[in-house]
Design a protein around this motif. Structure first.
Motif, PDB file in Angstrom:
ATOM      1  N   ILE B  47       0.958  -1.109  -0.133  1.00 21.15           N
ATOM      2  CA  ILE B  47       0.160   0.116  -0.046  1.00 21.15           C
ATOM      3  C   ILE B  47       0.598   1.245   0.066  1.00 21.15           C
ATOM      4  CG2 ILE B  47      -1.271   1.596   1.680  1.00 21.15           C
ATOM      5  CD1 ILE B  47      -3.064  -1.071   1.887  1.00 21.15           C
ATOM      6  N   GLY B  48       0.332   1.904  -0.971  1.00 22.63           N
ATOM      7  CA  GLY B  48       1.431   3.499  -1.183  1.00 22.63           C
ATOM      8  C   GLY B  48       0.619   4.552  -0.494  1.00 22.63           C
ATOM      9  N   VAL B 115      -1.977  -0.520  -4.357  1.00 21.39           N
ATOM     10  CA  VAL B 115      -2.630   0.276  -4.161  1.00 21.39           C
ATOM     11  C   VAL B 115      -2.513   1.637  -3.618  1.00 21.39           C
ATOM     12  CG1 VAL B 115      -3.647  -0.040  -2.064  1.00 21.39           C
ATOM     13  CG2 VAL B 115      -5.593   0.533  -3.818  1.00 21.39           C
ATOM     14  N   LEU B 116      -2.782   3.291  -3.735  1.00 16.68           N
ATOM     15  CA  LEU B 116      -2.475   4.340  -3.665  1.00 16.68           C
ATOM     16  C   LEU B 116      -3.154   4.578  -2.866  1.00 16.68           C
ATOM     17  CD1 LEU B 116       0.455   5.951  -3.966  1.00 16.68           C
ATOM     18  CD2 LEU B 116      -0.829   6.698  -6.137  1.00 16.68           C
ATOM     19  N   TRP B 117      -3.181   5.449  -2.199  1.00 16.95           N
ATOM     20  CA  TRP B 117      -3.674   6.408  -1.322  1.00 16.95           C
ATOM     21  C   TRP B 117      -3.096   8.009  -1.574  1.00 16.95           C
ATOM     22  CZ3 TRP B 117      -5.382   1.640   0.386  1.00 16.95           C
ATOM     23  CH2 TRP B 117      -6.260   1.884   0.324  1.00 16.95           C
ATOM     24  N   ALA B 118      -3.616   9.512  -2.103  1.00 16.87           N
ATOM     25  CA  ALA B 118      -2.334  10.555  -2.332  1.00 16.87           C
ATOM     26  C   ALA B 118      -3.177  11.633  -1.893  1.00 16.87           C
ATOM     27  CB  ALA B 118      -1.625  10.205  -3.538  1.00 16.87           C
ATOM     28  N   GLY B 119      -2.805  12.607  -1.909  1.00 13.58           N
ATOM     29  CA  GLY B 119      -3.766  13.814  -2.253  1.00 13.58           C
ATOM     30  C   GLY B 119      -4.611  14.279  -1.325  1.00 13.58           C
ATOM     31  N   TYR B 120      -4.186  15.853  -1.012  1.00 11.41           N
ATOM     32  CA  TYR B 120      -5.434  16.466  -0.461  1.00 11.41           C
ATOM     33  C   TYR B 120      -6.127  17.114  -0.906  1.00 11.41           C
ATOM     34  CZ  TYR B 120      -7.816  19.475   2.155  1.00 11.41           C
ATOM     35  OH  TYR B 120      -8.617  20.644   2.846  1.00 11.41           O
ATOM     36  N   GLN B 137      -2.808   2.663 -12.328  1.00  7.08           N
ATOM     37  CA  GLN B 137      -2.972   2.260 -11.034  1.00  7.08           C
ATOM     38  C   GLN B 137      -4.273   2.304 -10.487  1.00  7.08           C
ATOM     39  OE1 GLN B 137       0.181   1.808  -9.169  1.00  7.08           O
ATOM     40  NE2 GLN B 137      -1.631   1.246  -7.546  1.00  7.08           N
ATOM     41  N   LEU B 138      -4.681   1.433  -9.199  1.00 12.71           N
ATOM     42  CA  LEU B 138      -6.023   1.481  -8.524  1.00 12.71           C
ATOM     43  C   LEU B 138      -5.416   3.078  -7.188  1.00 12.71           C
ATOM     44  CD1 LEU B 138      -8.317   0.654  -7.327  1.00 12.71           C
ATOM     45  CD2 LEU B 138      -7.237  -1.220  -5.988  1.00 12.71           C
ATOM     46  N   TYR B 139      -5.856   3.550  -7.088  1.00 17.65           N
ATOM     47  CA  TYR B 139      -6.740   4.926  -6.760  1.00 17.65           C
ATOM     48  C   TYR B 139      -7.309   5.287  -5.531  1.00 17.65           C
ATOM     49  CZ  TYR B 139      -5.493  10.354  -6.430  1.00 17.65           C
ATOM     50  OH  TYR B 139      -5.607  11.391  -5.481  1.00 17.65           O
ATOM     51  N   PHE B 140      -6.945   5.922  -4.314  1.00 21.58           N
ATOM     52  CA  PHE B 140      -7.801   6.639  -4.332  1.00 21.58           C
ATOM     53  C   PHE B 140      -7.375   7.507  -3.531  1.00 21.58           C
ATOM     54  CE2 PHE B 140      -8.326   1.270  -3.160  1.00 21.58           C
ATOM     55  CZ  PHE B 140      -9.493   1.647  -2.833  1.00 21.58           C
TER      56      PHE B 140
END
Lengths: 312, 436
Positions: B47-48, B115-120, B137-140
């Motif tokens: 997990i990123g 999977v990547l979680w990123a950014g406000y 890329q799977l991104y949340f």
């Protein structure tokens, strides 16, 4: 429709903000030839010290503000001795290697910018590590002035009075005291001043502390108004630089005049078209000033005066 | 040498940067290494997490990072995802969009995250979305936002403007009257949110009598306050964003501007009701899916989300809206991987699109309400929404709440990512005359 009183209060507000943001910067730049890009972070020190003194130690606001100003002046003293003049590193260097390790940053504009920019980065991150992403804020004192459908914060009106008092005190100090005379002598001709017995090093040290103290005072005064977080200094830096550029070399007169001119521009345009346009017009004014008055308003006045004397 | 060892060494390198920025969560992955030595990379779920721990958005970004670490720690302690240990890759993008782009490439190309979680901010999301799209890329993206992103590999589990403003605006319209003044941050989030205010005003028989966009760097609001007083609206809608704009609330209180304010940004994200001295936030109504004070059993109950968060981070100042979204979306991902039986991204996306719910017996983690349901067609979430009001002492009280589905993409646009793999952001101006 523009309400005249709104405009007047808005003008006083902008005037106070610009003058207070610029005062410390102008002194350090005008007298020492040091561009302090950490000016905003000196304001941060003042604001944080004031807020913490009020919330953690429970000091009354005015005492906390005095403490905040003093802490920043002392902090400035330390910065001057270590980074700007290099006195401390050089003393250490003499002891260990038998030679100086750095040249003072006086009158080295580009070098002083790089050094103080680095300092500002360290200070912002340092504040974040020590105090976290924000600290609890004190409320704005004094309530409001109401008139018709409108109202305005009394404290902000008081600030404009304080900004004028600051200008008067600075004017008095630099024109009527021994220290002021020595400081002005040091700017005009450091070698001669030294030959006449002025301790220029000490003058520089004191001047930097005074400039830092003024930045600290600005932070202290704005502590109840602006959001308490590590990057709060950024809000002041642009206005301060624009004011110094537009004002020109004379510290007190330049700051007062640019505060007046820029304050009026900001008040009119932000009242008519919103804060965004007000902000843009400040920058436009700075560009026009740079093009037509490269020496700032006071530089222009000086030129006109010289020309008249030559003509006479 | 296995890939695992390499990634651990990379963590040591990252640790230097981590120390500087006060990063707390890295030790998780260091700890996880010990038990699975010599395992191949397919035995872990990578997990990123890219969230701001410094820079302009640190105040709101740091809780997101912490909540991700909490969810991952809990998942690892309970046997991982489908029996696999979770390995975290986390760096601090410092609220800098360019750094976000570099780190996103690094996460995808070097760390090969599942999977990547990123950014406000929305600006950040739009800066990295092309990289994410190129790499499928799977991104949340977990911030509450203006809405409208219909993108095959992007999941936006935060509430949208239509959900947030659509909860608080009708409430204030009923309570106070039809005239609205909008103040918003001057970038895509604020502009689009202001458009939503116009659309919602039209739907609820109200009217926007004034509107102002404020640059993110602005912190003096004297003229804004005067302009509001001149327009004399029944209430203000505020979509101000970031640390500088926080000054508005203190300044309007000290100027004696006593008007109800509805917001989708204040309090729930930057906990202004805790940081500012009362009564700066008095009579401010947040339309949100989550605040630390949301009175649900799985949130404030014994051993609930709040308890667990502050047990792990006793010095954390507040548990904000976005933190909760990072937290529950990590559980949504876990559920999808277990359903798919693999971490292969197309299969996981398919599982997510089948509709994942939390708040069920199998997946009980739903702090914002009874259930949180992912809508497979739009990749958005049907949230339990709240109107939370701060009083004179800054106590938070829930004045209204109801389940609100995502509507714009599903009903107005007709986005169905199961049918058509798009990568578009739709705006209200494309569909509503009022928004023009």
């Amino acid at each position: 429709m523009v309400n005249g009183l709104n405009l007047a209060l808005q003008f006083l507000d902008s005037f106070a903000f610009i003058v207070l943001a610029a005062a410390g910067l102008a002194i350090i730049f005008g007298i020492m030839g040091v561009i302090n890009l950490a000016h905003g972070e000196f304001i941060l020190v003042g604001a944080y010290a004031t807020t913490l003194a009020a919330t953690q130690l429970g000091l009354p606001l005015v005492v906390a503000m005095a403490a905040g100003t003093l802490v920043t002046a002392l902090f400035g003293l330390v910065v001057e001795r270590t980074i700007v003049s290099g006195a401390v590193p050089n003393a250490v260097g003499q002891r260990i290697a038998g030679r100086d390790v750095m040249e003072p940053l006086y009158d080295r504009l580009a070098d002083s910018m790089v050094a103080t920019f680095g300092l500002s980065l360290v200070m912002v991150q340092g504040a974040r590590i020590v105090f976290g992403n924000s600290i609890d804020q004190i409320a704005t004192p004094l309530g409001e002035i109401a008139y018709g459908a409108f109202s305005y914060s009394t404290y902000r009106v008081v600030l404009s009075g304080v900004s004028i008092a600051v200008l008067l005190v600075v004017y008095y100090v630099f024109t009527r005291t021994d220290y002021g005379m020595r400081a002005r002598a040091t700017i005009q001709d450091e070698e001669t001043a030294k030959a006449l017995g002025v301790d220029t090093e000490r003058t520089y040290m004191t001047t930097f502390a005074v400039g830092s103290g003024l930045a600290g005072l600005t932070g202290a005064l704005f502590a109840p108004i602006v959001s308490m977080q590590p990057t709060l200094g950024d809000q002041f830096l642009v206005e301060a630089f624009v004011a110094v550029v537009v004002g020109g070399p004379s510290v007190v007169l330049g700051t007062a005049l640019s505060g007046g001119v820029l304050g009026a521009i900001n008040a009119v345009f932000s009242n008519l078209f919103g804060t965004f346009v007000g902000r843009i017009m400040l920058l436009v004014a700075a560009m026009i000033a740079l093009r037509f008055l490269p020496e700032g308003i006071t530089g222009f006045i000086e030129r006109v005066r010289t020309r008249r004397q030559e003509g006479a | 040498m296995s890939r695992r060892t390499v990634s651990r060494r990379r963590f040591v390198t990252a640790g230097g940067a981590a120390l500087v920025s006060g990063l707390a969560g890295c030790s998780n992955s260091g700890g996880s290494g010990a038990s699975t030595d010599g395992a191949s990379s397919s035995d872990v779920v990578k997990i990123g997490v890219l969230e701001d721990q410094s820079g302009n958005f640190a105040l709101v970004g740091d809780p997101k990072h912490k909540a991700s670490m909490l969810a991952i720690e809990e998942i690892n302690a309970n046997g991982g995802i489908d029996g696999k240990e979770v390995e975290v890759y986390s760096r601090d993008p410092q609220s800098d969009n360019q750094r976000y782009q570099e780190l996103t490439r690094e996460m995808i190309n070097e760390n090969d995250v599942d999977v990547l979680w990123a950014g406000y901010s929305s600006a950040t999301r739009e800066a990295i979305r092309p990289i994410i799209n190129r790499n499928e890329q799977l991104y949340f993206y977990t911030t509450q936002y203006e809405g409208g992103v219909c993108d095959k590999t992007t999941f936006a589990p935060g509430p949208t403007a239509r959900q947030q403003l659509g909860t608080v605006l009708p409430y204030l319209r009923e309570e106070y009257g039809p005239e609205i003044y909008t103040i918003a941050a001057d970038y895509n989030f604020g502009q689009l949110s202001a458009d939503w205010v116009k659309v919602l005003a039209d739907e609820h028989d109200a009217e926007v009598v004034g509107e102002e966009f404020v640059p993110l760097s602005e912190s003096s609001f004297g003229s804004t306050i005067n302009r509001i007083q001149e327009a004399d609206p029944d209430f203000v809608m505020s979509m101000l964003v970031g640390a500088n704009h926080t000054s508005f609330y203190e300044q309007k209180a000290s100027a004696g501007l006593e008007i109800p304010i509805g917001t989708s940004t204040a309090m729930a994200q930057g906990y202004e009701h805790r940081r500012l001295e009362p009564p700066a936030m008095a009579n401010i109504y947040a339309g949100v899916n989550y605040m630390e004070e949301v009175p649900t059993e799985s949130n404030t109950g014994d051993g609930g989300f709040v308890d667990r968060y502050f047990e792990k981070y006793p010095d954390a100042p507040y548990l904000n809206e976005e933190a909760e979204t990072n937290y529950f979306s990590t559980y949504m991902y876990k559920q999808a991987v277990e359903q798919a039986g693999t971490t292969e991204q197309p299969e996981v996306i398919e599982a997510l699109e089948s509709g994942i719910s939390l708040g069920t017996e199998r997946a009980p983690e739903a702090p914002d309400g009874e259930t949180i349901e992912l809508d497979g067609a739009t990749h958005h979430v049907d949230h339990h929404m709240w109107v939370l009001r701060a009083d004179e002492e800054h106590n938070i009280e829930a004045v209204a709440d109801r389940k609100v589905p995502e509507q714009f993409l599903s009903e107005t646009v007709g986005c169905d990512l199961r049918e058509e793999a798009e990568q578009t952001q739709y705006t209200p101006r494309d569909y509503y005359e009022e928004a023009e």
